[in-house]
Design a protein around this motif. Structure first.
Motif, PDB file in Angstrom:
ATOM      1  N   GLU A 290       0.939  -1.156   0.010  1.00 16.15           N
ATOM      2  CA  GLU A 290       0.022  -0.059   0.110  1.00 16.15           C
ATOM      3  C   GLU A 290       0.794   1.127   0.143  1.00 16.15           C
ATOM      4  N   ILE A 291       0.389   2.180  -0.605  1.00 16.95           N
ATOM      5  CA  ILE A 291       0.941   3.655  -0.550  1.00 16.95           C
ATOM      6  C   ILE A 291      -0.134   4.507  -0.170  1.00 16.95           C
ATOM      7  N   GLY A 292       0.478   5.420   1.082  1.00 20.58           N
ATOM      8  CA  GLY A 292      -0.194   6.118   1.629  1.00 20.58           C
ATOM      9  C   GLY A 292       0.300   7.618   1.584  1.00 20.58           C
ATOM     10  N   LEU A 293      -0.798   8.576   1.941  1.00 21.37           N
ATOM     11  CA  LEU A 293       0.040  10.168   2.005  1.00 21.37           C
ATOM     12  C   LEU A 293       0.739  10.333   3.036  1.00 21.37           C
ATOM     13  N   HIS A 294       1.615  10.994   2.889  1.00 26.12           N
ATOM     14  CA  HIS A 294       2.758  11.698   3.845  1.00 26.12           C
ATOM     15  C   HIS A 294       3.455  12.941   3.509  1.00 26.12           C
ATOM     16  N   GLY A 295       2.311  13.942   3.227  1.00 27.59           N
ATOM     17  CA  GLY A 295       2.880  15.231   2.784  1.00 27.59           C
ATOM     18  C   GLY A 295       3.344  15.619   1.813  1.00 27.59           C
ATOM     19  N   TRP A 296       3.695  16.848   1.447  1.00 31.26           N
ATOM     20  CA  TRP A 296       4.262  16.919  -0.227  1.00 31.26           C
ATOM     21  C   TRP A 296       5.691  16.850  -0.001  1.00 31.26           C
ATOM     22  N   ILE A 297       6.365  17.604   0.732  1.00 31.15           N
ATOM     23  CA  ILE A 297       7.750  17.690   1.079  1.00 31.15           C
ATOM     24  C   ILE A 297       8.380  17.421   2.543  1.00 31.15           C
ATOM     25  N   HIS A 298       7.300  16.575   3.329  1.00 32.54           N
ATOM     26  CA  HIS A 298       7.384  16.547   4.782  1.00 32.54           C
ATOM     27  C   HIS A 298       7.354  17.714   5.472  1.00 32.54           C
ATOM     28  N   GLU A 299       6.532  18.582   5.091  1.00 34.35           N
ATOM     29  CA  GLU A 299       6.361  19.766   5.738  1.00 34.35           C
ATOM     30  C   GLU A 299       5.787  19.437   7.177  1.00 34.35           C
ATOM     31  N   VAL A 300       5.836  20.399   8.103  1.00 30.76           N
ATOM     32  CA  VAL A 300       5.275  20.271   9.405  1.00 30.76           C
ATOM     33  C   VAL A 300       3.883  21.117   9.049  1.00 30.76           C
ATOM     34  N   ASN A 301       2.747  20.301   9.586  1.00 26.65           N
ATOM     35  CA  ASN A 301       1.616  20.686   9.201  1.00 26.65           C
ATOM     36  C   ASN A 301       1.020  22.095   9.857  1.00 26.65           C
ATOM     37  N   THR A 302       1.543  22.066  11.110  1.00 25.36           N
ATOM     38  CA  THR A 302       1.186  23.268  12.067  1.00 25.36           C
ATOM     39  C   THR A 302       2.157  24.574  11.733  1.00 25.36           C
ATOM     40  N   ALA A 303       3.015  24.440  10.998  1.00 22.89           N
ATOM     41  CA  ALA A 303       3.583  25.559  10.454  1.00 22.89           C
ATOM     42  C   ALA A 303       3.199  26.069   9.053  1.00 22.89           C
ATOM     43  N   VAL A 304       2.246  25.425   8.384  1.00 22.44           N
ATOM     44  CA  VAL A 304       1.865  25.642   7.410  1.00 22.44           C
ATOM     45  C   VAL A 304       0.190  26.533   7.447  1.00 22.44           C
ATOM     46  N   PRO A 305       0.039  27.508   6.576  1.00 24.54           N
ATOM     47  CA  PRO A 305      -0.988  28.045   6.786  1.00 24.54           C
ATOM     48  C   PRO A 305      -2.064  26.994   6.168  1.00 24.54           C
ATOM     49  N   PRO A 306      -3.432  27.306   6.906  1.00 17.37           N
ATOM     50  CA  PRO A 306      -4.359  26.146   6.498  1.00 17.37           C
ATOM     51  C   PRO A 306      -4.830  25.970   5.048  1.00 17.37           C
ATOM     52  N   ASP A 307      -4.930  27.036   4.271  1.00 19.96           N
ATOM     53  CA  ASP A 307      -5.295  26.848   2.896  1.00 19.96           C
ATOM     54  C   ASP A 307      -4.167  26.245   2.161  1.00 19.96           C
ATOM     55  N   GLN A 308      -2.989  26.688   2.467  1.00 17.82           N
ATOM     56  CA  GLN A 308      -1.681  25.910   1.865  1.00 17.82           C
ATOM     57  C   GLN A 308      -1.776  24.596   2.093  1.00 17.82           C
ATOM     58  N   GLU A 309      -2.159  24.256   3.496  1.00 23.40           N
ATOM     59  CA  GLU A 309      -2.009  22.798   3.933  1.00 23.40           C
ATOM     60  C   GLU A 309      -2.825  21.898   3.031  1.00 23.40           C
ATOM     61  N   ARG A 310      -4.010  22.504   2.905  1.00 21.16           N
ATOM     62  CA  ARG A 310      -5.145  21.745   2.213  1.00 21.16           C
ATOM     63  C   ARG A 310      -4.652  21.505   0.545  1.00 21.16           C
ATOM     64  N   GLU A 311      -4.336  22.550   0.055  1.00 18.79           N
ATOM     65  CA  GLU A 311      -3.659  22.389  -1.346  1.00 18.79           C
ATOM     66  C   GLU A 311      -2.647  21.422  -1.494  1.00 18.79           C
ATOM     67  N   LEU A 312      -1.611  21.248  -0.498  1.00 21.99           N
ATOM     68  CA  LEU A 312      -0.597  20.173  -0.475  1.00 21.99           C
ATOM     69  C   LEU A 312      -1.191  18.976  -0.430  1.00 21.99           C
ATOM     70  N   HIS A 313      -1.955  18.401   0.531  1.00 24.55           N
ATOM     71  CA  HIS A 313      -2.555  17.196   0.707  1.00 24.55           C
ATOM     72  C   HIS A 313      -3.256  16.815  -0.834  1.00 24.55           C
ATOM     73  N   LEU A 314      -3.952  17.853  -0.994  1.00 24.83           N
ATOM     74  CA  LEU A 314      -4.799  17.525  -2.429  1.00 24.83           C
ATOM     75  C   LEU A 314      -3.861  17.253  -3.574  1.00 24.83           C
ATOM     76  N   ARG A 315      -2.782  18.128  -3.706  1.00 22.46           N
ATOM     77  CA  ARG A 315      -1.755  17.992  -4.669  1.00 22.46           C
ATOM     78  C   ARG A 315      -0.934  16.745  -4.445  1.00 22.46           C
TER      79      ARG A 315
END
Ligand SMILES: [Zn+2]
Length: 297
Positions: A113-138
């Protein structure tokens, strides 16, 4: 208005923080598939170079340590899993998959199985919410484009979980998360008091190879725990899960566990678990789907 200090907060503030994401019903099933007594979920977080890239990518040396994960680590892991005929879950930052598309296609081709693990291993709590959403979707789109498989679960990078992470996971239609800590066994996630139907497959730092083996030349971080002691901790975690009929979930990294002096830990653990005769080795997705169905979610 000056921000209140935690000791000045009204009850709704501290209660609200706690209620953002909670553990709901325990989803440990009465019986595991095939009458197995416990479930074993092996996971590998395929960070490779993204650990250093996330921190700015300045050190070529640390980038090469990431490449070890691809060159030496992944082949060792994949051949062991094939030899033992067990399936595992690989949580992959999108940038890792872009750097090593053939590696990730091999993972899928061999039934893992392959699962999601962020875009570039970014720290979610340091990313603005709208950017976090866009990174997970991308990231979900990127993994699907490369491997042909849409991920159904997420492990957040560094198990860092922001106030919007769960909402994005639900928007993505994921069936499980594996980044939180509220139990030993699977449970349903509750968001602001509302049951979500999403499964949490809980992690713990004590069941993570990086805690014991990570090393940073320029910080005080050193491995202090010998491999024999790490094996003992993992084995006791498994024995406890077996005794209670629960879940044993282990997090490892291709650039950490696979060294010649360490890989035996995993091999020995697999032998020990198989020796019991009634253990279900499965991917996180399989376990999440099973406990969901058993609970009628
Ligand atoms: Zn990671």
């Amino acid at each position: 208005m000056t921000e209140l200090k935690p000791w000045q907060w009204p009850e709704e503030t501290w209660r609200g923080k706690v209620e953002q994401v909670r553990a709901g019903r325990n989803l440990k099933p009465k019986v595991w598939p095939g009458g197995a007594r416990c479930a074993v979920a092996l996971s590998f977080d395929v960070d490779h170079e993204t650990n250093e890239l996330r921190d700015g990518g300045k050190s070529v040396g640390r980038l090469s340590w990431g490449q070890y994960g691809n060159r030496a680590g992944m082949p060792r892991i994949l051949s062991m899993l094939a030899r033992e005929q067990i399936k595992a879950s690989f949580f992959v930052p999108a940038v890792t998959a872009l750097l090593y598309p053939d590696e990730q296609r091999r993972v899928v081709a061999e039934g893992h199985e392959i699962g999601l693990h962020g875009w570039i291993h970014e720290v979610n709590t340091a990313v603005p919410p709208d950017q976090e959403r866009e990174l997970h979707l991308r990231s979900a789109d990127t993994l699907e484009t490369i491997t042909g498989v849409r991920p159904v679960g997420m492990r957040t990078p560094s198990w860092d979980f922001s106030e919007v992470t769960l909402a994005v996971e639900r928007e993505l239609g994921l069936i499980y998360d594996s980044s939180l800590f509220a139990d030993d066994d699977p449970y349903e996630l509750i968001e602001k008091g509302e049951p979500t139907g999403m499964v949490e497959l809980p992690v713990e730092w004590i069941r993570d190879d990086a805690v014991y083996f990570n090393m940073n030349r320029f910080q005080a971080l050193r491995p202090y725990t010998p491999p024999e002691a790490v094996f003992d901790i993992f084995k006791r975690e498994f024995d406890g899960a077996y005794a209670e009929g629960g879940l044993f979930l282990l997090t490892m990294h291709p650039h950490v566990i696979t060294y010649r002096s360490r890989f035996w830990i995993l091999e020995e653990l697999v032998r020990h678990a198989k020796g019991k005769g009634d253990v279900w080795f499965a991917t996180h997705a399989e376990i999440a789907a099973y406990v969901k169905a058993q609970a009628g979610l």
